[in-house]
Structures are given as C-alpha cells and as structure tokens.
Design a protein around this motif. Sequence first.
Motif, PDB file in Angstrom:
ATOM      1  N   GLY A 196       0.832  -1.200   0.000  1.00 56.72           N
ATOM      2  CA  GLY A 196       0.000   0.000   0.000  1.00 56.72           C
ATOM      3  C   GLY A 196       0.866   1.248   0.000  1.00 56.72           C
ATOM      4  N   ALA A 197       1.924   1.212   0.837  1.00 58.02           N
ATOM      5  CA  ALA A 197       2.796   2.375   0.953  1.00 58.02           C
ATOM      6  C   ALA A 197       3.476   2.679  -0.382  1.00 58.02           C
ATOM      7  CB  ALA A 197       3.832   2.129   2.055  1.00 58.02           C
ATOM      8  N   ARG A 198       3.814   1.625  -1.125  1.00 57.71           N
ATOM      9  CA  ARG A 198       4.491   1.845  -2.410  1.00 57.71           C
ATOM     10  C   ARG A 198       3.547   2.425  -3.446  1.00 57.71           C
ATOM     11  NH1 ARG A 198       6.972  -3.844  -3.115  1.00 57.71           N
ATOM     12  NH2 ARG A 198       7.215  -3.162  -5.278  1.00 57.71           N
ATOM     13  N   LEU A 199       2.246   2.311  -3.214  1.00 59.90           N
ATOM     14  CA  LEU A 199       1.273   2.923  -4.130  1.00 59.90           C
ATOM     15  C   LEU A 199       0.914   4.350  -3.716  1.00 59.90           C
ATOM     16  CD1 LEU A 199      -1.218  -0.092  -4.431  1.00 59.90           C
ATOM     17  CD2 LEU A 199       0.484   0.614  -6.122  1.00 59.90           C
ATOM     18  N   SER A 200       1.275   4.697  -2.463  1.00 62.13           N
ATOM     19  CA  SER A 200       0.781   5.944  -1.875  1.00 62.13           C
ATOM     20  C   SER A 200       1.605   7.138  -2.341  1.00 62.13           C
ATOM     21  CB  SER A 200       0.843   5.826  -0.348  1.00 62.13           C
ATOM     22  OG  SER A 200       0.629   7.080   0.237  1.00 62.13           O
ATOM     23  N   GLY A 201       0.910   8.261  -2.687  1.00 64.80           N
ATOM     24  CA  GLY A 201       1.593   9.473  -3.112  1.00 64.80           C
ATOM     25  C   GLY A 201       2.526  10.007  -2.033  1.00 64.80           C
ATOM     26  N   SER A 202       2.141   9.815  -0.751  1.00 66.73           N
ATOM     27  CA  SER A 202       2.993  10.281   0.355  1.00 66.73           C
ATOM     28  C   SER A 202       4.004   9.230   0.756  1.00 66.73           C
ATOM     29  CB  SER A 202       2.128  10.623   1.566  1.00 66.73           C
ATOM     30  OG  SER A 202       1.542   9.429   2.083  1.00 66.73           O
ATOM     31  N   GLY A 203       3.827   7.997   0.248  1.00 71.58           N
ATOM     32  CA  GLY A 203       4.689   6.889   0.693  1.00 71.58           C
ATOM     33  C   GLY A 203       4.212   6.270   1.989  1.00 71.58           C
ATOM     34  N   VAL A 204       3.076   6.768   2.545  1.00 68.19           N
ATOM     35  CA  VAL A 204       2.564   6.232   3.808  1.00 68.19           C
ATOM     36  C   VAL A 204       1.232   5.535   3.547  1.00 68.19           C
ATOM     37  CG1 VAL A 204       1.663   6.821   6.106  1.00 68.19           C
ATOM     38  CG2 VAL A 204       3.740   7.938   5.237  1.00 68.19           C
ATOM     39  N   SER A 262      -8.184  -8.499   7.208  1.00 65.21           N
ATOM     40  CA  SER A 262      -9.613  -8.704   7.433  1.00 65.21           C
ATOM     41  C   SER A 262      -9.941  -8.947   8.900  1.00 65.21           C
ATOM     42  CB  SER A 262     -10.102  -9.892   6.609  1.00 65.21           C
ATOM     43  OG  SER A 262      -9.865  -9.625   5.242  1.00 65.21           O
ATOM     44  N   LYS A 263      -9.053  -9.629   9.649  1.00 66.20           N
ATOM     45  CA  LYS A 263      -9.368  -9.883  11.070  1.00 66.20           C
ATOM     46  C   LYS A 263      -9.164  -8.647  11.916  1.00 66.20           C
ATOM     47  CE  LYS A 263      -4.927 -12.331  11.699  1.00 66.20           C
ATOM     48  NZ  LYS A 263      -4.077 -11.438  12.500  1.00 66.20           N
ATOM     49  N   GLY A 264      -8.599  -7.556  11.296  1.00 68.34           N
ATOM     50  CA  GLY A 264      -8.535  -6.286  12.013  1.00 68.34           C
ATOM     51  C   GLY A 264      -7.139  -5.860  12.411  1.00 68.34           C
ATOM     52  N   THR A 265      -6.163  -6.748  12.276  1.00 74.76           N
ATOM     53  CA  THR A 265      -4.778  -6.373  12.557  1.00 74.76           C
ATOM     54  C   THR A 265      -4.359  -5.303  11.552  1.00 74.76           C
ATOM     55  OG1 THR A 265      -4.346  -8.594  13.321  1.00 74.76           O
ATOM     56  CG2 THR A 265      -2.426  -7.278  12.741  1.00 74.76           C
ATOM     57  N   ALA A 266      -3.635  -4.285  12.023  1.00 73.15           N
ATOM     58  CA  ALA A 266      -3.329  -3.161  11.141  1.00 73.15           C
ATOM     59  C   ALA A 266      -1.890  -2.716  11.323  1.00 73.15           C
ATOM     60  CB  ALA A 266      -4.287  -2.003  11.423  1.00 73.15           C
ATOM     61  N   VAL A 267      -1.409  -1.923  10.366  1.00 72.17           N
ATOM     62  CA  VAL A 267      -0.033  -1.427  10.413  1.00 72.17           C
ATOM     63  C   VAL A 267      -0.006  -0.069   9.710  1.00 72.17           C
ATOM     64  CG1 VAL A 267       0.655  -2.563   8.230  1.00 72.17           C
ATOM     65  CG2 VAL A 267       2.389  -2.106   9.974  1.00 72.17           C
ATOM     66  N   ILE A 268       0.855   0.817  10.189  1.00 71.74           N
ATOM     67  CA  ILE A 268       1.149   2.032   9.418  1.00 71.74           C
ATOM     68  C   ILE A 268       2.537   1.832   8.833  1.00 71.74           C
ATOM     69  CG2 ILE A 268       1.393   4.545   9.436  1.00 71.74           C
ATOM     70  CD1 ILE A 268      -0.344   4.632  11.948  1.00 71.74           C
ATOM     71  N   HIS A 269       2.630   1.915   7.520  1.00 73.49           N
ATOM     72  CA  HIS A 269       3.873   1.567   6.839  1.00 73.49           C
ATOM     73  C   HIS A 269       4.338   2.721   5.973  1.00 73.49           C
ATOM     74  CE1 HIS A 269       6.845  -1.408   6.196  1.00 73.49           C
ATOM     75  NE2 HIS A 269       6.055  -2.478   6.393  1.00 73.49           N
ATOM     76  N   ARG A 270       5.626   2.649   5.612  1.00 75.40           N
ATOM     77  CA  ARG A 270       6.165   3.674   4.714  1.00 75.40           C
ATOM     78  C   ARG A 270       7.008   2.979   3.662  1.00 75.40           C
ATOM     79  NH1 ARG A 270       9.250   7.860   8.037  1.00 75.40           N
ATOM     80  NH2 ARG A 270      11.033   6.599   7.360  1.00 75.40           N
ATOM     81  N   ALA A 271       6.983   3.485   2.451  1.00 78.35           N
ATOM     82  CA  ALA A 271       7.553   2.780   1.293  1.00 78.35           C
ATOM     83  C   ALA A 271       9.048   2.526   1.431  1.00 78.35           C
ATOM     84  CB  ALA A 271       7.268   3.578   0.017  1.00 78.35           C
TER      85      ALA A 271
END
Lengths: 746, 137
Positions: free
Chosen positions: A636-644, A650-659
């Motif tokens: 997702g981060a590699r697609l993001s204009g900000s890199g973030v 689906s089970k709800g586990t999440a992460v904030i990532h950067r490219a």
Amino acid sequence: MRSKRFAARARRELALEPLVSPLPELGLVAANGPNDPEPELALDGERVVRMDGRDAEEFDVIDRFVVAHGLDLGIAEEAMALEDVEIARRLVDIDVPRAELVRLSRGLTPAKLARVVGLLEPVELMLALAKLRARRAPANQAHVTNLAESPALLAADAAEAARRGFAEMETTVGVARYAPLNALALLIGSQAGRPGVMTQCAVEEKRNLELAIRGLVTYAETLSVYGTEPVFVDGDDTPWSKAFLGAAYASRGVKVRFTSGTGSEALMGHAQGYSMLYLEARCLAVVRAAGSQGVQNGSISVVALVLSLPGGVRAILGENVLAAWLDLEVASGNDAIASHSEIRKTAKLMGQFLPGTDFVTSGYSVMPRRDNTFGGGNYDADDLDEWLTIQRDWQVDAGIEPVAEDEILRVRERAARAAQAVFAELGLPPISDEEVAAATTGYDSNDMPPRDRAADVEAADELLARGVSGLDVALALDRRGFADVAAAVLGMQRQRVAADYLQTAAVIDEHGLVRSAVNDPNDYAGPGTGYRLDGARWELLQSLPQVVAPDALVDEEDAAEPLVRERGEAGVGDDPSEVVVAVGPAFGKTLRRTIAGLDHGEVLHAVCEGIREGGAVPRLVRIRRVADVAFIGHDGARLSGSGVAVGVQSKGTAVIHRADLEPLDNLELFGMAPLYTLESYRAMGRNAAGYALGRRVGPVPTELDNFARAKLIVRTTLLHARETKAVVAEAPPVELELPASVASAQ
Amino acid sequence: MSFDPNRDYPLGAQRPELVTTPSGVPLSELTLAAAREGRIDGAEMRATPRTLRLQAEVARAAGRPQLAENLERAAELASVPDDLLLEVYTALRPGRATVVELERWATRLEELGATATAAFVREAAAAYEERGLVRAQ
C-alpha cells in the motif's frame, strides 16, 4: 525496605502453606534420611538373624511380620546382592519385564526398596510406574457424600459418577448410624449409572462388615497400616490384627485394599527418626505380607505435611512406584487437599495422572467440595472440565469420561427415582418428588429440601435389624419397574458369589466381566505396547460437550452485495498528501467483520475519517497477492503518493507503513485486533496522516490483553485461513470504492 | 471338575458351573426370576469356602503367594460366624488378650477347621509376648 513484588507474592494462596526445612529427628525428611538404616539381610540357614540395622531380638512387630510373611529367602540372596543403582536401572529398563522386577522385590528388605526408589528422578519414577502398574488400563475412584446425608442426592451423584466412568465409589457418614442408608443410596445410584461399579461405605469395621454381609457394599479400604510399632499400636492394631481383618473381609466377599502413606508416622509422633519413604516401604512390605491385593497410598490425608518438605512430591510418587513394584493395586491418593495453589496441586497430580495408576485418585469428589465429608475435594465437581481437558491435552486416560448435560440429567433423575422407589418399597421415610427434582438439577445439598433426619436414622437402624439385603433391594427395584437397575444390583450379588473381584486390581465392566491383573495384566514394555489411549476410547475422551467444529467459530458470509466495489488495477499516486488504505484479499468480501466484530465498512469509514481529520486524503486499495499485514501495508505504501499507508487485514490487525522501510519493519503495528474499537481505527488514520504530512506523531496508545491469544487464537487462525484462501498469486492491487450507503455516512 | 487356575479366571465367566451359593444353588440360577419366586435368599449370596479356595489357586498361579494365603484364610473364615470373627479380631488388637486367651481363640478356630488361621493367631501371640503387646494377666 520492602519490595512490592515480594509483598504481592506473599498475598497469594501458596503463602498460606508453610514450607519447612528437614528435621530428621521428628521424621520430617521425605526420603533418603540420614538415620535410615543401611539395607542388609543376614541369614542363619533359613532364619533371618539381622535385617536393616536390627538383630532378630530387636525386631519389632513390623520386622517380625515382614520376615514371617513378606520375604522370599530363596530370592533374597540374589536380590540383596545387586547394587542399588543396578536395580534402579532395571526399574526403568523397558527390556526388563514387570514380572522379573516383582520377583526381585520379593527378596528385598524395606530399606533396600526405599533406597532403590530414592535413586529415581521424577520422569524415571513415572516410567517405572507406567511399567509396574498392576492392571493394564488405569481407572479412577469417586467420593460421593453430602452434608445433609440426602439419599436422593447421594443416589444422583453416584449415578453421575458411574456414568462418567468411575470404577469405584466411596461414601461415608457424618452421623455413624446413617451408614446403611448411605450404602443403600450408593448401591442404587451406582447401578443406575453404570452396572458393575463397586461401592464402599467407610465406617467403623464392625458396621462395615455388617454392610458387606448384607451385600450393600463390595469393597473396603479402611485398613490402615503404619511404619513404626508405636504408631501401629496407637492405631489400635498390629500387622496380625489387620491381616486377620483383611481375611475376614475377603471371607464375606469384600474386596480389600489397605491404606498407608508417607508422613503419618511423623504426624502421629513416632517416626523414630526415619524418613517418610523408608517408613512407607515398611508399611508396603506389611501390606503385601498380609496378603492384601492392593493399597491406597500416596500420603493420603497427610499430603500437606509431606509437601512442606523438600522432595515431598517426589517421595509421594516414589511410594506409589514402590507399591506397584510390590505387585499391589495402587489407588494413588490425590483425594485430600494437597495445596491451596491450583498450580502446585496440579503439578503434584501429574506424577500419577501421566503414567496412570490403577485408581488415579482414591476419591475424586463428584460433588462440590463443601459436600465432601471425607475432608477431601482436592479435585471436585467444579474442576471436572479441567480434568477432562487435561486428559485431552495429554491424550491420557485418567478414568473420567465427558458426558453431555442432558444425559447427566437423565441418569441423575433416574437414580433419584430408583432410590425413591426402593425407599417406598422398603418402608423407609419417603423421598419426595421435590427431592428427586432438586437432586437432579441442584448444585449441592443446600439445594435439597429438608428431611426428617431423626426418622432417617431410626429407619437406618431398623434396616439393618430387619436384615434387608442387596437381593431385597433388587426385588424392590424389580417390583417398581426398574428392571435394568434391579438386574445390575442382582449382578453385584452374583459377583459376591463368584468372588472374582478379590484378585489384584479388579474392576467390573458394564457387562459384568471382572478385569483384574490376572486377566488384564499390564503389559507395558516400551513404545507401542501396554495401554494406549487410542481408537474409540480416545474418540470418547476428546469429545467434550463444549467441543465445536472449527468452522463453526467463523460465520459463513453470504455472497450478497460486496461491502466494497473493485474499480480496476491500482496505480501509484502522485499526491503527496495521499494516504493509501490497503486492505487484505478477503476484506469486505468473504470476510465482513474484524475479530472484534467490527463491520468492515465501518472500519474503513473510521480509518478514512481519521486520515481526513489529520489533513490528508485517503485512497482505498485492495492487496490481492498476500495475506500478511506487513506486506499489505508495505504494498500500500508503495502505491501511496505520500509513501505512507495504513494496512488492514480482514481480522482487524493493522499497520502504518512507509515505502522506504523494509516490509517487515513499520511505523506502528497494531496487533491487538480483538481490543480495537472504531475510535482506534480513526486514531490510526490520524497518525498515518501525520506521518504523511511530516508532523511529529506520538504513537496511538495501545492496550495489551495477554489472554487475547488464549481466547481467540483459534478464530484468528480460521479468519486468517479465509484471508489466505482469497489470495490470488501475483495479482496486482485494485482500487476500491465504498458503496454509496457507507460513503454517505462520511 | 478339572480346574486350571491359569485359564479358568474369571470363574463367573469361564467356569460358572464351579460356582454355587453355600446351599449349592449354581451361579446360573441366581436370577431375578428365581428371586421373585423366593428360590434364593439374600444371605445366600456369598462365596463358598470352595470358591475362595479356587480364587486362592488363581492368585498362587499368578505369582501372588501372600494373596493366596489370605484367600485361604478367608476360605476358612467363610463358615465362621460373624460374631466370632469380630471377637477374634478384637483379641488380636494390641493389649486386648493374654497369651492364654489367644491360644484359646486359636483352638476354637481349629475346632472350626480354620487351621491356617489358628496358626496365624499363635504366631501373633508369640510376637505379641516378645513385644509386650499381650494383656498383662
């Protein structure tokens, strides 16, 4: 200074139990005591002139009895000449058969027996016990009592115990005169639960014999022996009187097991400076010499004293091994409360539970502890599911079967009805319908309607005076339409005539076949041999009522309208204020909720709202090639204009990532999906926006529930399996759009 | 009747024809029907001395000599009245009987055919005397 951690530990229940250092003068030493005699046996022809540190003239009644009946002098020379460690090795050598070890034991003195067993480590003791147990299949014994001495409740509890697979059950009395009624209730209840279960009523010997003669009970284990002469005499017996009593019981068709246990001599003040294990070896030598088929041992009611000493639990397992080695049936304690600490209590239990003994406990309290009038209840009705689960965990048969609630209610009611019928037929004080109902569904005797106890006691006296027998009970049941219970009670009378259950380690199966060490001997000789929990029995012991099929834990989602719409392949954004929200392959499709039960649409809505609150612009994509949250976030981060990007499984586990980070690195990881609310996801969105816009960001406050895994790991596995199934190898990411209904909430 | 202690156990299942009540009713006739018709009696539902001796043989063949001796004593005691059993037990408890009294009980048991048990009581008396466990006078 005081440490708050020490203070916290001092408040735990374990701290209620004293731990003491050894004091051999008082017999407060578990095994290998400094004053225990050197093993020795000196013969003058056929006469023993010295044994274990004493000349023949100094022999006490125990030495004399063992020399007269318990030593095979034809084997003694060979056996006593073996090094202690050599015998100890043979005990655990799977190539040395049980029969050879039993043969050697016949030539060993008590000091030698104790010395050899004292050399074994815990795991070695367990292996030796698995090998030396008399009967092939382990079994268990129940305690069945209640404070109100309610006959309906006794019958119902006996029936439940029988239905759950206990091979023997024991009751006793608060008021001695109740004995005939309690024995009667137990007989009826046990046979209503499962034909063939043996019963006893632990009371004074004369009364006990009377009950046996009437055919109301079939076994006794009240014959206590001790390892020093003064304690034996204080117990008002000698080895000869106890052996005589054992023969008297057998003459009346009663299966007899003696009782002994480490620590009783110290408790009664005459340990003579010897270790508990050595004195128990003397007890067990007496038990075998007296011709008892078996013994209840394992410290029994003195267990807490033995546990106060270093090596106490190990010595108790050692005495069980000793008894089995002497070819005795072993009912291995675990009845009296061993510890306040559930951890410590269960750690102790494993010594007998894992190898299996003829009776893993000599009294599992089938009712709640407060109704246990033996002062027992180490394990009770409330612990049943734990016991069953531990059997399932280890794939071990410790003698208790899982039974569904409706079946338990059925047998309890039937037993209480049968008792009601017999009481009516025999003219005993009536059992009311209310009593039957309360005995069927009640928790303990507090739930029982009151009875006229004076009338019960009078009726009990009269029952014996009238000479009511087991056969009369069968006839009463027969007349009242309880044909199967009548047949089972008669079956027990027939067993008394055949007397097959007098052989070592006998139990009776539901078809009336006696299984003992004679026709069902332990044939353990290493892996692949002996009793193994498999086949139908293993199916039974793993099928606890609360077990569900794994897929029942995850709702099937209908394939109706998807929560999100896919809009074609996702490209790389160029807006520096853009934050991508990347979701997993099954998100909003084959899975619709997080493990916390949050609707996927609302989760996306919350993340997007957070991103907007943080001043950035959300864009939704689905990652299809992987199910792992780190890669979902990083893709997702590699697609993001900000890199973030925020990655959400689906089970709800999440992460904030950067490219620019490694895929398995991250800015923030949110692994406690069961604890998250929509506000948590909103905060994740806000933080992601902060990172994207280059602001200083404090991490989203996270909570920790270390039990979440224990509760939810199965669901996690199943949810993740669904996510993994939705993976399409090498598929490019796709743009997502929330449907108008969800989007409009924005 | 030949009896093979290595093969014929359990008696109730393998050799029911060898098992009877004290008055001779065979195991196969101990049924609810017989009880309904009053053909069997509750006091009759017990092992005979002969059955207990067969069980002693089984125990001996299985390598359990002490259990066999116990069952042989039990076979002797099967026909000894209940009260007498309890009296002998009491006499064998520490400090209850004099040597002479114990000898009297041994003789009484012998008269009832319980010779092994009588010898057992005499052996106890000798041990008790040396250990001071007999009643003084």
